[in-house]
Write an enzyme that holds these catalytic residues in place. Structure first.
Site, PDB file in Angstrom:
ATOM      1  N   GLY A 106       0.813  -1.218   0.000  1.00 18.06           N
ATOM      2  CA  GLY A 106       0.000   0.000   0.000  1.00 18.06           C
ATOM      3  C   GLY A 106       0.840   1.258   0.000  1.00 18.06           C
ATOM      4  O   GLY A 106       0.722   2.102   0.897  1.00 18.06           O
ATOM      5  N   ALA A 107       1.687   1.410  -1.039  1.00 16.75           N
ATOM      6  CA  ALA A 107       2.683   2.495  -0.995  1.00 16.75           C
ATOM      7  C   ALA A 107       2.445   3.561  -2.063  1.00 16.75           C
ATOM      8  O   ALA A 107       3.391   4.208  -2.505  1.00 16.75           O
ATOM      9  CB  ALA A 107       4.080   1.909  -1.120  1.00 16.75           C
ATOM     10  N   ARG A 136       0.053   6.129  -1.676  1.00 14.44           N
ATOM     11  CA  ARG A 136      -0.344   7.402  -1.045  1.00 14.44           C
ATOM     12  C   ARG A 136      -0.206   7.282   0.473  1.00 14.44           C
ATOM     13  O   ARG A 136      -0.005   6.185   1.005  1.00 14.44           O
ATOM     14  CB  ARG A 136      -1.782   7.800  -1.420  1.00 14.44           C
ATOM     15  N   VAL A 171      -4.495  -7.019  -1.993  1.00 13.48           N
ATOM     16  CA  VAL A 171      -3.881  -7.958  -1.035  1.00 13.48           C
ATOM     17  C   VAL A 171      -4.872  -8.998  -0.525  1.00 13.48           C
ATOM     18  O   VAL A 171      -4.485 -10.004   0.046  1.00 13.48           O
ATOM     19  CB  VAL A 171      -3.228  -7.239   0.175  1.00 13.48           C
ATOM     20  N   ASN A 228       1.392  -2.432   5.620  1.00 17.93           N
ATOM     21  CA  ASN A 228       0.729  -1.137   5.842  1.00 17.93           C
ATOM     22  C   ASN A 228      -0.745  -1.111   5.460  1.00 17.93           C
ATOM     23  O   ASN A 228      -1.515  -0.324   5.998  1.00 17.93           O
ATOM     24  CB  ASN A 228       1.507  -0.082   5.022  1.00 17.93           C
ATOM     25  N   SER A 245      -2.527   1.185  14.910  1.00 18.23           N
ATOM     26  CA  SER A 245      -3.240   2.461  15.096  1.00 18.23           C
ATOM     27  C   SER A 245      -3.526   2.645  16.575  1.00 18.23           C
ATOM     28  O   SER A 245      -3.694   1.658  17.311  1.00 18.23           O
ATOM     29  CB  SER A 245      -4.568   2.433  14.330  1.00 18.23           C
ATOM     30  N   TYR A 273     -12.175  -2.311  13.337  1.00 18.92           N
ATOM     31  CA  TYR A 273     -10.845  -1.753  13.024  1.00 18.92           C
ATOM     32  C   TYR A 273      -9.987  -1.707  14.291  1.00 18.92           C
ATOM     33  O   TYR A 273      -8.844  -2.181  14.298  1.00 18.92           O
ATOM     34  CB  TYR A 273     -11.036  -0.364  12.422  1.00 18.92           C
ATOM     35  N   LYS A 300      -6.609  -3.962  14.986  1.00 18.48           N
ATOM     36  CA  LYS A 300      -5.320  -3.297  15.218  1.00 18.48           C
ATOM     37  C   LYS A 300      -4.723  -3.767  16.555  1.00 18.48           C
ATOM     38  O   LYS A 300      -3.495  -3.885  16.679  1.00 18.48           O
ATOM     39  CB  LYS A 300      -5.473  -1.781  15.191  1.00 18.48           C
TER      40      LYS A 300
HETATM   41  N1  LIG Z   1      -4.542   7.921   8.048  1.00 17.40           N
HETATM   42  C1  LIG Z   1      -4.636   7.854   9.374  1.00 17.40           C
HETATM   43  O1  LIG Z   1      -5.086   8.793  10.039  1.00 17.40           O
HETATM   44  C2  LIG Z   1      -4.176   6.613  10.096  1.00 17.40           C
HETATM   45  C3  LIG Z   1      -4.171   6.622  11.495  1.00 17.40           C
HETATM   46  C4  LIG Z   1      -3.753   5.487  12.176  1.00 17.40           C
HETATM   47  C5  LIG Z   1      -3.331   4.376  11.470  1.00 17.40           C
HETATM   48  N2  LIG Z   1      -3.359   4.394  10.104  1.00 17.40           N
HETATM   49  C6  LIG Z   1      -2.926   3.201   9.403  1.00 17.40           C
HETATM   50  O2  LIG Z   1      -1.917   3.539   8.473  1.00 17.40           O
HETATM   51  C7  LIG Z   1      -1.980   2.672   7.349  1.00 17.40           C
HETATM   52  C8  LIG Z   1      -2.043   3.490   6.066  1.00 17.40           C
HETATM   53  O3  LIG Z   1      -3.190   4.292   6.081  1.00 17.40           O
HETATM   54  P1  LIG Z   1      -3.295   5.620   5.175  1.00 17.40           P
HETATM   55  O4  LIG Z   1      -4.442   6.387   5.739  1.00 17.40           O
HETATM   56  O5  LIG Z   1      -1.969   6.229   5.043  1.00 17.40           O
HETATM   57  O6  LIG Z   1      -3.587   5.112   3.705  1.00 17.40           O
HETATM   58  P2  LIG Z   1      -4.874   4.641   2.864  1.00 17.40           P
HETATM   59  O7  LIG Z   1      -5.576   5.819   2.354  1.00 17.40           O
HETATM   60  O8  LIG Z   1      -5.625   3.629   3.668  1.00 17.40           O
HETATM   61  O9  LIG Z   1      -4.121   3.920   1.621  1.00 17.40           O
HETATM   62  C9  LIG Z   1      -3.120   3.027   1.828  1.00 17.40           C
HETATM   63  C10 LIG Z   1      -2.489   2.480   0.564  1.00 17.40           C
HETATM   64  O10 LIG Z   1      -2.886   1.106   0.459  1.00 17.40           O
HETATM   65  C11 LIG Z   1      -3.397   0.808  -0.836  1.00 17.40           C
HETATM   66  N3  LIG Z   1      -4.467  -0.185  -0.629  1.00 17.40           N
HETATM   67  C12 LIG Z   1      -5.625  -0.029   0.045  1.00 17.40           C
HETATM   68  N4  LIG Z   1      -6.330  -1.179   0.049  1.00 17.40           N
HETATM   69  C13 LIG Z   1      -5.576  -2.084  -0.640  1.00 17.40           C
HETATM   70  C14 LIG Z   1      -5.739  -3.437  -0.961  1.00 17.40           C
HETATM   71  N5  LIG Z   1      -6.824  -4.133  -0.589  1.00 17.40           N
HETATM   72  N6  LIG Z   1      -4.768  -4.081  -1.664  1.00 17.40           N
HETATM   73  C15 LIG Z   1      -3.639  -3.415  -2.048  1.00 17.40           C
HETATM   74  N7  LIG Z   1      -3.415  -2.123  -1.749  1.00 17.40           N
HETATM   75  C16 LIG Z   1      -4.379  -1.462  -1.055  1.00 17.40           C
HETATM   76  C17 LIG Z   1      -3.878   2.160  -1.374  1.00 17.40           C
HETATM   77  O11 LIG Z   1      -3.894   2.241  -2.796  1.00 17.40           O
HETATM   78  P3  LIG Z   1      -5.176   1.721  -3.652  1.00 17.40           P
HETATM   79  O12 LIG Z   1      -6.376   2.426  -3.102  1.00 17.40           O
HETATM   80  O13 LIG Z   1      -4.849   2.073  -5.069  1.00 17.40           O
HETATM   81  O14 LIG Z   1      -5.255   0.252  -3.434  1.00 17.40           O
HETATM   82  C18 LIG Z   1      -2.814   3.091  -0.782  1.00 17.40           C
HETATM   83  O15 LIG Z   1      -1.628   3.039  -1.576  1.00 17.40           O
HETATM   84  C19 LIG Z   1      -3.172   1.757   7.592  1.00 17.40           C
HETATM   85  O16 LIG Z   1      -2.758   0.557   8.188  1.00 17.40           O
HETATM   86  C20 LIG Z   1      -4.022   2.557   8.577  1.00 17.40           C
HETATM   87  O17 LIG Z   1      -4.861   1.748   9.373  1.00 17.40           O
HETATM   88  C21 LIG Z   1      -3.772   5.489   9.401  1.00 17.40           C
END
Ligand SMILES: NC(=O)c1ccc[n+]([C@@H]2O[C@H](COP(=O)([O-])OP(=O)(O)OC[C@H]3O[C@@H](n4cnc5c(N)ncnc54)[C@H](OP(=O)(O)O)[C@@H]3O)[C@@H](O)[C@H]2O)c1
Length: 255
Positions: A14-15, A17, A65, A91, A139, A154, A158
């Site tokens: 998931g790299a 964005r 994935v 990720n 998280s 969720y 986590k």
């Molecule tokens: N953002 C926050 O506030 C926050 C806070 C706490 C923890 N986190 C954790 O941090 C991590 C990243 O979150 P994020 O908010 O930065 O990003 P995100 O918007 O959830 O996107 C993550 C990346 O994963 C890819 N992706 C999503 N579903 C996928 C799938 N089924 N198969 C393959 N690729 C997939 C997306 O591209 P595509 O859509 O093109 O697949 C994107 O490159 C997660 O584990 C999340 O729980 C985030």
């Protein structure tokens, strides 16, 4: 500070964005070759060009994935292309689209089982690599008893990831593999979840910012930098840890 990551080989899921992109970008800037995945082909192509521009080898592939077979085939090919494996950052997460038990199943599949799957695939290769490190993105939702609607599964998954981290650290420490988790608080980036909240529910956005002692959301880079450190030989005695990166949003001491 030189993180001694030059020449290391890393897989990041998931790299394209947000946090995953920032981590892969940071590792590439440190001189790591990176293999990564995401579902959107356009996103993969763009990230691939950007990582390769940093002078490292980059191998991106579009896949979901949740597709066990596609994931397994990709992972093997990724390690082969990299020529070995030193670092894995797991990720990918999900925001369930349905309610009830379906949401729990979807969360279990992506937010827990997928991490088990990547660890199972990676451990044999990490055992052969120098300074092996595995990082799970968890998280602070794992530690909250009052979550926004639809985020109960969720948070529970986590929490499971943090338990998995400790178990794997204990099991594979003797083989020299370090396993850690990081738990971000709210992270803001364009096109991400909190960007949607910022425009759709500004009061919730402001409340999330106020939750942190630092009074704001994190940037993806503020998560990526500590992750790069955990991946590096400079963190050689850190394993089984869950590093909160939340600006002191959780109101409990971090024992
Ligand atoms: N953002 C926050 O506030 C926050 C806070 C706490 C923890 N986190 C954790 O941090 C991590 C990243 O979150 P994020 O908010 O930065 O990003 P995100 O918007 O959830 O996107 C993550 C990346 O994963 C890819 N992706 C999503 N579903 C996928 C799938 N089924 N198969 C393959 N690729 C997939 C997306 O591209 P595509 O859509 O093109 O697949 C994107 O490159 C997660 O584990 C999340 O729980 C985030």
């Amino acid at each position: 500070m030189d993180l001694n990551l030059k020449g290391k080989r890393a897989v990041v899921t998931g790299a394209t964005r947000g946090i995953g992109y920032a981590i892969a970008h940071r590792l590439a800037r440190e001189g790591c070759d990176v293999a990564f995945c995401a579902r959107s082909q356009g996103g993969v192509d763009k990230a691939q060009a950007e990582f390769a521009n940093l002078g490292v080898r980059a191998f991106g592939q579009a896949l979901d994935v949740r597709d066990e077979s596609a994931f397994g085939t990709w992972f093997e090919a990724a390690v082969k292309n990299l020529g070995g494996l030193n670092i894995v950052v797991s990720n990918v997460s999900t925001r369930p689209t349905r309610g009830g038990e379906e949401a729990w199943r979807e969360s279990f599949e992506v937010d827990l089982l997928q991490h088990v799957r990547i660890a199972t695939a990676a451990i044999p290769y990490l055992k052969q690599g120098k300074d092996p490190s595995l990082v799970f993105i968890a998280s602070i939702a794992s530690g909250l008893t009052q979550l926004p609607p639809g985020e109960d599964a969720y948070g529970a998954m986590k929490a499971g990831v943090i338990s998995l981290t400790g178990q794997l650290a204990a099991k594979y420490g003797p083989a020299g593999i370090r396993v850690n988790a990081v738990s971000p608080g709210p992270v803001m980036f364009e096109g991400g979840f909190w960007d949607e909240v910022r425009t759709g529910a500004p009061q919730l956005f402001a409340a999330a910012a106020r939750l942190a002692a630092l009074g704001r959301h994190a940037t993806p880079e503020e998560v990526a930098d500590p992750v790069a450190f955990l991946c590096s030989p400079l963190a050689s005695y850190i394993t089984g840890a869950n590093l909160r990166i939340d600006g002191a949003a959780l109101k409990s001491a971090n024992f």
